[in-house]
Design an enzyme around this catalytic site. Structure first.
Site, PDB file in Angstrom:
ATOM      1  CG  ASP A  55      -4.196  -0.796  -3.933  1.00  0.00           C
ATOM      2  OD1 ASP A  55      -4.486   0.194  -4.633  1.00  0.00           O
ATOM      3  OD2 ASP A  55      -5.050  -1.514  -3.383  1.00  0.00           O
TER       4      ASP A  55
ATOM      5  CG  ASP B 219      -9.602  -2.171  -6.241  1.00  0.00           C
ATOM      6  OD1 ASP B 219     -10.778  -2.559  -6.368  1.00  0.00           O
ATOM      7  OD2 ASP B 219      -9.007  -2.247  -5.146  1.00  0.00           O
TER       8      ASP B 219
ATOM      9  CD  GLU C  94      -5.208  -3.351  -6.413  1.00  0.00           C
ATOM     10  OE1 GLU C  94      -6.136  -3.129  -5.623  1.00  0.00           O
ATOM     11  OE2 GLU C  94      -4.405  -4.297  -6.257  1.00  0.00           O
TER      12      GLU C  94
ATOM     13  CE  LYS D 271      -4.155  -1.869   0.326  1.00  0.00           C
ATOM     14  NZ  LYS D 271      -5.220  -1.635  -0.684  1.00  0.00           N
TER      15      LYS D 271
ATOM     16  CE  LYS E  78     -10.342  -4.923  -3.652  1.00  0.00           C
ATOM     17  NZ  LYS E  78     -10.044  -3.574  -3.112  1.00  0.00           N
TER      18      LYS E  78
HETATM   19 MG    MG Z   1      -7.034  -1.941  -4.334  1.00  0.00          MG
END
Ligand code: MG
Length: 371
Positions: A191, A242, A217, A162, A266
């Site tokens: 991400d 995403d 991402e 992240k 997701k």
């Molecule tokens: Mg993501």
């Protein structure tokens, strides 16, 4: 005819073992909607959806109320006609993808139990061992490098990192992680959770080229499809959507534009397996491989995702490690998850996972009956 006799709506609250920081928020707990659909043959289908205010636009409180309305539409009807049931939910009230995800998974679980098949077999797949990445939340570059090294020593083969504070710190995070693990392994995915603008993203991704990053991402805000397309054309690192992709309509548009290299599916965004299968089909047709990711699901949602992966050869990247957010495991059955990211399925009918009775007992819940 098989009918739905009762639906339990459970608001499961679980604290995180430690706060998890991403560009959008710092999270220290999650509330999950668990749906248990009972039918007239005595079978129960179980599903989970995790409302994420800053992604799906749902709060746990709104999701719980929405679930009551959706459940009222379903009771008394045939649960095996999944297409009809989910279309009814979709038309009744727009959005609410995480709540609808919980119903969707529960209905697929129930259908598989009627067929006496594991869910992956119902979907036409073959069982395989899945190697999920492990995710590293934002911290100092040094702390993230220590976590990365621990994961790699445990046998993890892909890290999802992240980022998304400022340019120099983000570059320092990736540099220190790459230098702390061997240069050939593991794979590193970024991400940014929408944190950058187009110029900043191009600058950072160009600077990161030498650190062998597999994919970045959601570098840009969710609405910026044109920016993603321009960035993809110039970035040395592949781009994944995403927060920009919820459903098949987003997938179709992104594919048509040539805006991204990968889709992150997701279940909480796609409103469950039905939507995920559609996105994956569009991706496969467009030459766009998919990641199966998650919000912060327990092993109920992760089990459903793992079964889906076994049925979709175009889903090639796996981000399923959310059960490690929690100290406690409220789930019985379902997939086994090891610290090295290995996910193993069972051959129980359905996805095999359910809440442990004591968690059903002590959680806030509502029951909608056919009468
Ligand atoms: Mg993501």
């Amino acid at each position: 005819m098989t009918t739905i006799t009762k639906i339990e709506i459970i608001l499961l609250s679980l604290p995180f073992a430690q706060p998890f920081k991403i560009a959008l928020a710092v999270m220290d707990s999650a509330k999950h909607i668990i749906i248990r659909v009972h039918d007239s043959d005595g079978l129960v289908g179980v599903g989970e959806g995790v409302p994420a205010r800053f992604v799906t636009g749902e709060a746990p409180e709104t999701a719980f109320e929405a679930a009551k309305l959706y459940a009222g539409l379903l009771v008394g009807k045939n649960p095996l006609e999944i297409e009809a049931r989910l279309s009814e939910l979709e038309r009744f009230m727009l959005k609410n993808p995480a709540v609808r995800c919980a119903f969707d998974i529960a209905l697929y679980d129930l259908l598989a139990k009627h067929a006496n098949l594991p869910l992956y077999a119902l979907l036409g797949g073959a069982k395989k061992v899945i190697h999920s990445n492990r995710t590293i939340g934002m911290d100092t570059p040094e702390a993230m490098a220590i976590t990365a090294r621990r994961h790699v020593e445990n046998g993890v083969t892909a890290l999802k990192v992240k980022v998304g504070t400022d340019r120099d710190e983000d570059i320092a995070r990736i540099r220190s992680i790459r230098l702390s693990v061997s240069p050939s392994a593991p794979r590193i995915r970024l991400d940014a959770n929408q944190a950058w603008d187009e110029i900043t993203a191009l600058n950072i991704l160009t600077a990161l080229e030498e650190y062998d990053v597999e994919v970045c991402e959601q570098p840009l805000p969710y609405w910026d499809f044109d920016g993603l397309k321009r960035l993809r054309a110039r970035s040395p690192i592949a781009i994944m959507a995403d927060e920009s992709i919820f459903d098949a309509h987003d997938a179709f548009r992104l594919a048509q534009m040539g805006a991204v290299d990968f889709f992150n599916i997701k279940l909480a965004k796609s409103a469950g397996l039905r939507g995920a299968l559609r996105i994956n089909t569009i991706g496969a047709a467009a030459g766009i491989q998919c990641m199966l990711g998650g919000m912060s699901e327990t092993r109920i949602g992760v089990s459903a995702g793992a079964h889906l992966i076994c049925a979709c050869s175009n889903i090639t990247l796996y981000d399923l490690d959310s059960p490690f957010h929690f100290n406690e495991d409220p789930v019985a059955g379902g997939v086994d998850f090891q610290p090295n990211g290995t996910v193993t399925l069972t051959d129980a009918p359905g996805h095999g996972a359910d809440l442990k009775p004591e968690w059903i007992e002590k959680s806030e819940k509502a029951i909608i009956c056919d009468n």
